[in-house]
Design a protein around this motif. Structure first.
Motif, short mmCIF file in Angstrom:
data_model
loop_
_atom_site.label_atom_id
_atom_site.label_comp_id
_atom_site.label_asym_id
_atom_site.label_seq_id
_atom_site.Cartn_x
_atom_site.Cartn_y
_atom_site.Cartn_z
N PHE A 235 -0.92 -12.05 5.16
CA PHE A 235 -0.23 -10.79 4.89
C PHE A 235 1.08 -10.74 5.66
O PHE A 235 1.16 -11.18 6.82
CB PHE A 235 -1.10 -9.59 5.27
N LEU B 70 -3.94 -2.42 5.94
CA LEU B 70 -3.69 -3.33 4.83
C LEU B 70 -4.14 -2.68 3.53
O LEU B 70 -5.14 -1.95 3.51
CB LEU B 70 -4.47 -4.64 5.02
N LYS C 108 1.75 -5.79 -3.78
CA LYS C 108 1.48 -6.34 -2.46
C LYS C 108 0.22 -7.21 -2.47
O LYS C 108 -0.61 -7.10 -3.37
CB LYS C 108 1.32 -5.21 -1.44
N HIS C 109 0.12 -8.06 -1.44
CA HIS C 109 -1.13 -8.79 -1.23
C HIS C 109 -2.16 -7.78 -0.74
O HIS C 109 -1.90 -7.02 0.20
CB HIS C 109 -0.95 -9.89 -0.19
N TYR D 169 -6.09 -6.86 0.66
CA TYR D 169 -7.21 -7.43 1.41
C TYR D 169 -8.51 -7.28 0.62
O TYR D 169 -8.83 -6.21 0.11
CB TYR D 169 -7.33 -6.72 2.76
N ASP E 81 3.36 -6.05 3.28
CA ASP E 81 2.07 -5.60 2.75
C ASP E 81 1.47 -4.46 3.56
O ASP E 81 0.88 -3.53 3.00
CB ASP E 81 1.08 -6.78 2.73
#
Length: 426
Positions: free
Chosen positions: A95, A108, A121-122, A124, A191
């Motif tokens: 991230f 996150l 975004k990435h 989790y 992120d």
């Protein structure tokens, strides 16, 4: 050297490299730094720390790509952040995060987050991590809190959070955000957020990543240093965890005790604000200076910022730019000055001081100023969790805007008592 795209993570790891003194990696070249050259007085601590490490994260510190309307009003600068990579879980999920000294949680976006700001975004996914742990019922409640001008809602999860893939890690409770406001998250490329504030800014002790690293004895020293790059440096900014960056320091480190451990901020007592070393007497009721890596401005209570702005009297048309004074902050008996190049934004549309008001109302209590990017670019800041203190040193840059040497600029801008301050005895 680990690299992905343009973000690089560089390790100073004596145990891994088999060195007894600190080693810094520049590209693929190993450059040993003799023990006697280290600024810190406890040089031997590095030699003894075979099981612990230091890490430099080369991080961005520049305006993020944003919609045009963010830049339409020069009085409001583009958002400036310092950010780099962390790795969560096994196998590691990577991230890009903001490192923020004015917050205390790891945030996150969750896989289940459907806010528009999450979609690019990435996210989790704890189901993909072998080290994810179930939290108890009290830790699994939905939490909601402010982040800058925005807000986040989510639940806590526990997982392994690392500063590099599978190294320098600590089990940490992180906030899986299921809702993230458009501002500021949609206009930034990162992120999430890693809060580097003190534990009282965290939801619980286990939410404080730095505290967890300390409990796990992961760093050679429980502190970190921040160096903000300028455009002339032609390199990214840097956060050094566990050690000082000697090549970034243009002066000795001045250590100042924290003025509070309950606010959660990295703050020290401030005696006054000065212009060309002359006191403005804005701290009659007392002041604190907090060092804020998440801000591109210098912020303070409205009535004080307005008073300072009136004294500065920066002409919007830049007609008095060359005559603008040095803006100083008196900390520990020393005035840390900023040149006009650092506290005024000069554009084709005019000149605009990088000062803004906070929501803090005028009270009988001490006021708090947040020293963001303008100050952090001029001075390296060191955040020491062991001795609860801040370190300040003049920052080395590739080029001084005045054409001076680093030493010349340092002697001019710091180290002198302000006019009107009590003289020190010999």
């Amino acid at each position: 050297v680990l690299s992905s795209g343009s973000t690089r993570t560089r390790f100073d790891a004596p145990a891994l490299l088999g060195a007894l003194n600190e080693v810094r990696l520049h590209g693929m070249e190993q450059v040993p730094v003799p023990c006697g050259q280290l600024v810190d007085s406890c040089c031997g601590c590095i030699e003894k720390a075979q099981s612990r490490q230091q890490v430099n994260i080369t991080a961005y510190a520049k305006a993020a790509n944003s919609p045009a309307d963010v830049f339409a009003h020069p009085r409001t600068p583009p958002p400036t952040s310092i950010y780099g990579k962390i790795y969560v879980g096994v196998p590691p999920q990577e991230f890009l995060v903001v490192f923020d000294t004015s917050s205390g949680n790891v945030i996150l976006p969750a896989r289940s987050c459907e806010s528009s700001s999450c979609m690019t975004k990435h996210r989790y996914d704890k189901l993909l991590s072998a080290t994810s742990k179930q939290v108890n019922a009290s830790q699994n409640e939905v939490v909601s809190f402010a982040v800058g001008k925005g807000n986040v809602a989510g639940k806590s999860s526990q997982d392994k959070v690392c500063l590099s893939p599978q190294k320098i890690c600590a089990d940490t409770l992180l906030v899986e955000a299921t809702q993230m406001s458009d501002e500021p998250f949609s206009i930034f490329p990162f992120d999430g957020v890693v809060g580097l504030g003190m534990p009282s800014l965290s939801l619980t002790k286990m939410h404080n990543f730095l505290g967890n690293l300390a409990d796990a004895n992961q760093l050679d020293k429980d502190r970190f240093a921040v160096w903000f790059a300028t455009e002339d440096d032609k390199e990214d900014s840097e956060i050094s965890f566990g050690a000082l960056p000697p090549n970034r320091l243009g002066s000795e480190v001045a250590w100042l005790p924290l003025s509070s451990t309950t606010s959660g901020l990295w703050q020290v007592e401030m005696s006054d604000v000065t212009l060309n070393l002359v006191h403005l007497d804005v701290c009659k009721k007392g002041c604190h200076a907090a060092f804020d890596t998440g801000s591109g401005m210098i912020s303070g209570p409205k009535h004080l910022v307005e008073a300072i702005s009136q004294e500065l009297n920066v002409a919007t048309d830049c007609s008095n730019y060359d005559e603008l004074p040095a803006l100083g902050f008196e900390l520990g008996g020393v005035t840390y000055n900023l040149d006009k190049y650092e506290y005024v934004k000069r554009t084709s549309e005019g000149c605009f001081p990088q000062l803004q008001s906070t929501d803090e109302a005028e009270t009988s209590e001490a006021s708090t100023f947040l020293l963001g990017a303008p100050f952090l670019t001029r001075y390296v800041t060191i955040y020491d969790r062991v001795f609860l203190r801040m370190g300040l040193a003049f920052a080395v840059h590739q080029k001084e805007p005045t054409g001076e040497s680093t030493e010349g600029a340092m002697k001019r801008l710091m180290g002198r008592p302000s006019l009107g301050a009590p003289a020190e005895s010999d």
